[in-house]
Design a protein around this motif. Structure first.
Motif, short mmCIF file in Angstrom:
data_model
loop_
_atom_site.label_atom_id
_atom_site.label_comp_id
_atom_site.label_asym_id
_atom_site.label_seq_id
_atom_site.Cartn_x
_atom_site.Cartn_y
_atom_site.Cartn_z
N GLY B 28 -3.96 13.80 111.83
CA GLY B 28 -4.98 13.07 112.60
C GLY B 28 -5.79 13.98 113.51
O GLY B 28 -6.86 13.60 113.99
N ASP B 31 -3.72 16.13 118.31
CA ASP B 31 -3.15 17.25 119.08
C ASP B 31 -3.84 18.55 118.68
O ASP B 31 -4.26 19.33 119.51
N MET B 186 -2.52 4.71 128.10
CA MET B 186 -3.06 6.07 128.10
C MET B 186 -2.37 6.98 129.11
O MET B 186 -2.99 7.50 130.03
C1 LIG Z 1 -6.18 10.78 124.43
C2 LIG Z 1 -4.84 11.06 123.83
C3 LIG Z 1 -3.76 10.23 124.13
C4 LIG Z 1 -2.50 10.50 123.60
N1 LIG Z 1 -1.47 9.66 123.92
C5 LIG Z 1 -0.23 9.90 123.44
C6 LIG Z 1 0.86 9.04 123.77
O1 LIG Z 1 0.69 8.05 124.49
N2 LIG Z 1 2.09 9.33 123.27
C7 LIG Z 1 2.31 10.42 122.46
O2 LIG Z 1 3.44 10.62 122.04
N3 LIG Z 1 1.28 11.24 122.12
C8 LIG Z 1 0.04 11.03 122.60
N4 LIG Z 1 -1.01 11.85 122.26
C9 LIG Z 1 -0.75 13.02 121.40
C10 LIG Z 1 -1.05 12.81 119.90
O3 LIG Z 1 -2.02 11.80 119.72
C11 LIG Z 1 0.19 12.46 119.10
O4 LIG Z 1 1.15 13.47 119.24
C12 LIG Z 1 -0.12 12.20 117.61
O5 LIG Z 1 0.92 11.48 117.02
C13 LIG Z 1 -0.36 13.47 116.82
O6 LIG Z 1 -0.60 13.12 115.47
P1 LIG Z 1 -1.79 13.74 114.63
O7 LIG Z 1 -1.69 13.18 113.27
O8 LIG Z 1 -3.08 13.55 115.32
O9 LIG Z 1 -1.38 15.27 114.64
P2 LIG Z 1 -2.22 16.61 114.41
O10 LIG Z 1 -2.99 16.93 115.63
O11 LIG Z 1 -2.97 16.55 113.12
O12 LIG Z 1 -1.01 17.62 114.24
C14 LIG Z 1 -0.11 17.90 115.30
C15 LIG Z 1 0.72 19.13 114.93
O13 LIG Z 1 1.59 18.84 113.86
C16 LIG Z 1 1.30 19.65 112.73
N5 LIG Z 1 1.41 18.76 111.57
C17 LIG Z 1 0.78 17.57 111.41
N6 LIG Z 1 1.15 17.00 110.26
C18 LIG Z 1 2.02 17.84 109.66
C19 LIG Z 1 2.73 17.80 108.43
N7 LIG Z 1 2.63 16.77 107.58
N8 LIG Z 1 3.55 18.85 108.12
C20 LIG Z 1 3.67 19.91 108.98
N9 LIG Z 1 3.00 19.99 110.16
C21 LIG Z 1 2.19 18.98 110.49
C22 LIG Z 1 -0.08 20.19 112.97
O14 LIG Z 1 -0.29 21.42 112.32
C23 LIG Z 1 -0.10 20.31 114.48
O15 LIG Z 1 0.51 21.49 114.89
C24 LIG Z 1 -2.30 11.61 122.76
C25 LIG Z 1 -3.39 12.44 122.43
C26 LIG Z 1 -4.66 12.18 122.96
C27 LIG Z 1 -5.79 13.08 122.60
#
Ligand SMILES: Cc1cc2nc3c(=O)[nH]c(=O)nc-3n(C[C@H](O)[C@H](O)[C@H](O)COP(=O)(O)OP(=O)(O)OC[C@H]3O[C@@H](n4cnc5c(N)ncnc54)[C@H](O)[C@@H]3O)c2cc1C
Ligand code: FES
Ligand code: FES
Lengths: 163, 284
Positions: B28, B31, B186
């Motif tokens: 997504g 992060d 948030m």
């Molecule tokens: C405004 C905001 C609010 C947020 N609120 C929260 C919250 O309330 N609670 C919370 O826990 N988090 C929160 N987050 C953090 C984030 O949204 C979560 O951790 C989210 O689940 C990350 O998922 P993603 O798919 O976007 O990961 P990505 O950003 O795509 O990846 C995250 C990491 O994992 C690795 N990765 C991803 N998929 C795989 C895979 N299949 N195999 C190997 N490595 C992989 C990537 O290389 C990267 O290092 C927030 C972020 C923002 C910007």
């Protein structure tokens, strides 16, 4: 840096652009395509000023790569009005004075539209949760919530007439 | 930086293992793209997994559910069978960020980012979830063993998480996740608690309790499960559960909460979480 060539659809128009692989969709929309209705507040997903829809899904354009838009469909605030005719949300934001400086407004409009597309009768709590990803530093949220409620009412009326 | 969007897991693994520089999986991006933007990473390659069909769906399997690594929080919520089977897991994933973030964030991204406060992780641990990893070989790792430190995982170069598996819930079972944050939306968890339990003739027969944000990694707290197994979740059992959770904490002191505060909240929140899981299991 080699650019990525992207063919996509923005506000119902076919669009092509070339962007560096690490450029955000936000920068592409604003800087390459001149869609400056999409605003940048934080650049890190916290403020919602850059809200757009990607294949109908509400997202922050600052947390999407321009390269990811290949073959997808994007809607920005520029695509909300029907020609000169404003969307009921836009009208009610004006009527309810739901904006001051206006930098947050396009994001609120897009997020509110995403909510009303799914649910035309949201409760106040549902509206507040749906807009929790959008920050406003001037207006205060009450007027924004009232504007969304008024627009929902207008849209319900419009739908009734159509039936 | 190069951007690639392969359509098979095999091609994704080949791209990742073939890259000499810094390579990252892009799910997504909620992060990863923040880190890109903050200049804390300088990727040479990003491999977008959202065009891999097998990673983009939730499937019901003989043994439970398989959730693809690219499935967003918003998509999880729409899967009725999954919500019914593991409401706590879906609720935890849906707590991540705003609607904008939900449209993109994945549970696997949450897991691989390996924050001590990751919301979906305690719920996954409580549910007995496993990460299916593909690299040179395929291997399966229980979620509680996946995160090895803050920001660190057991993944090796070229490995990718393909999916998360969840068992089919036992009869008379329930799960729940609660987090405590200073705001209503948030924010980052001060404490997170995931609990799943199964009843036999009204008595708790098995349970798993997991804590987030109170130690360098999310914890599976066996002593806390023991405290409620064999009980009907009476006051004495709840107190024992709270004590075990408090004792398991090894938290940091920060602006969101002192050590004492986090320890106390872990106990209180565990009681509330257990009550919800118990009710969902049909306990009275
Ligand atoms: C405004 C905001 C609010 C947020 N609120 C929260 C919250 O309330 N609670 C919370 O826990 N988090 C929160 N987050 C953090 C984030 O949204 C979560 O951790 C989210 O689940 C990350 O998922 P993603 O798919 O976007 O990961 P990505 O950003 O795509 O990846 C995250 C990491 O994992 C690795 N990765 C991803 N998929 C795989 C895979 N299949 N195999 C190997 N490595 C992989 C990537 O290389 C990267 O290092 C927030 C972020 C923002 C910007
Ligand atoms: S600029 Fe994208 S969320 Fe603030
Ligand atoms: S009107 Fe200025 S930030 Fe909302």
């Amino acid at each position: 840096m080699a650019g990525v060539h992207v063919t996509t659809t923005i506000n119902n128009d076919p669009v092509e652009y070339v962007c560096p692989a690490d450029e955000s969709l936000l920068d592409v929309l604003r800087d390459n395509l001149g869609l400056t209705g999409v605003k940048e507040g934080c650049g890190t997903g916290d403020c919602g000023a850059c809200s757009v829809t990607l294949d109908g899904q509400l997202v922050c354009a600052c947390l999407v790569l321009g390269a990811e838009a290949e073959g997808r469909t994007i809607t920005t605030v520029e695509g909300m009005a029907d020609g000169e005719k404003l969307h009921p949300l836009q009208e009610q934001f004006i009527n309810n004075a739901a904006l001051q400086c206006g930098i947050c407004t396009p994001g609120f409009l897009i997020a509110a539209k995403a909510l009303l597309d799914e649910n035309l009768s949201p409760t106040e709590t549902e509206i507040r949760y749906a807009l929790a990803g959008n920050l406003c530093r001037c207006t205060g949220y009450d007027k924004i919530v009232k504007a969304v409620q008024a627009a929902a009412k207008d849209l319900r009326k419009q739908n009734k007439k159509k039936k | 930086m190069r951007y690639e969007s392969p359509t098979t897991t095999k091609a994704a693994v080949a791209l990742l293992s073939g890259e000499k520089g810094q390579a990252y999986v892009l799910a997504g991006g909620t992060d990863l793209l923040v880190r890109l933007r903050m200049d804390t990473i300088e990727p040479d390659l990003m491999v977008d997994i959202k065009r891999i069909p097998a990673m983009s769906e939730v499937t019901k399997t003989a043994s439970g559910f398989k959730i693809g690594a690219a499935v967003s929080g918003a998509a999880l919520e729409k899967n009725k069978a999954l919500v019914k089977a593991w409401p706590g897991v879906v609720e935890a994933a849906n707590l991540i960020g705003s609607d904008q973030i939900q449209g993109r964030c994945t549970m696997v991204g949450n897991l691989c980012n390996a924050s001590p406060a990751a919301d979906s992780v305690p719920a996954l641990i409580a549910a007995g979830a496993k990460a299916v990893i593909v690299g040179k070989k395929k291997r399966t790792v229980p979620v509680e063993k996946f995160i090895t430190g803050p920001g660190q995982t057991c993944l090796e170069k070229g490995e990718i998480v393909e999916s998360i598996t969840l068992p089919a819930p036992a009869k008379k079972s329930g799960d729940a996740y609660l987090r405590f944050i200073p705001r209503t939306e948030m924010d980052i968890a001060v404490v997170g608690v995931g609990i799943s339990l199964t009843l036999k003739r009204g008595v708790i027969d098995s349970a798993r309790v997991s804590l987030g944000a109170v130690a360098p990694t999310p914890l599976l707290v066996k002593a806390a499960a023991k405290a409620i197994i064999g009980t009907k979740l009476d006051d004495a059992a709840l107190d024992a559960l709270a004590m075990a959770c408090t004792a398991a904490c090894n938290p940091i002191d920060d602006k969101r909460g002192t050590i004492e505060y986090r320890e106390r909240v872990a106990g209180v929140l565990a009681k509330r979480t257990a009550k919800i899981a118990y009710e969902r299991a049909g306990g009275k």
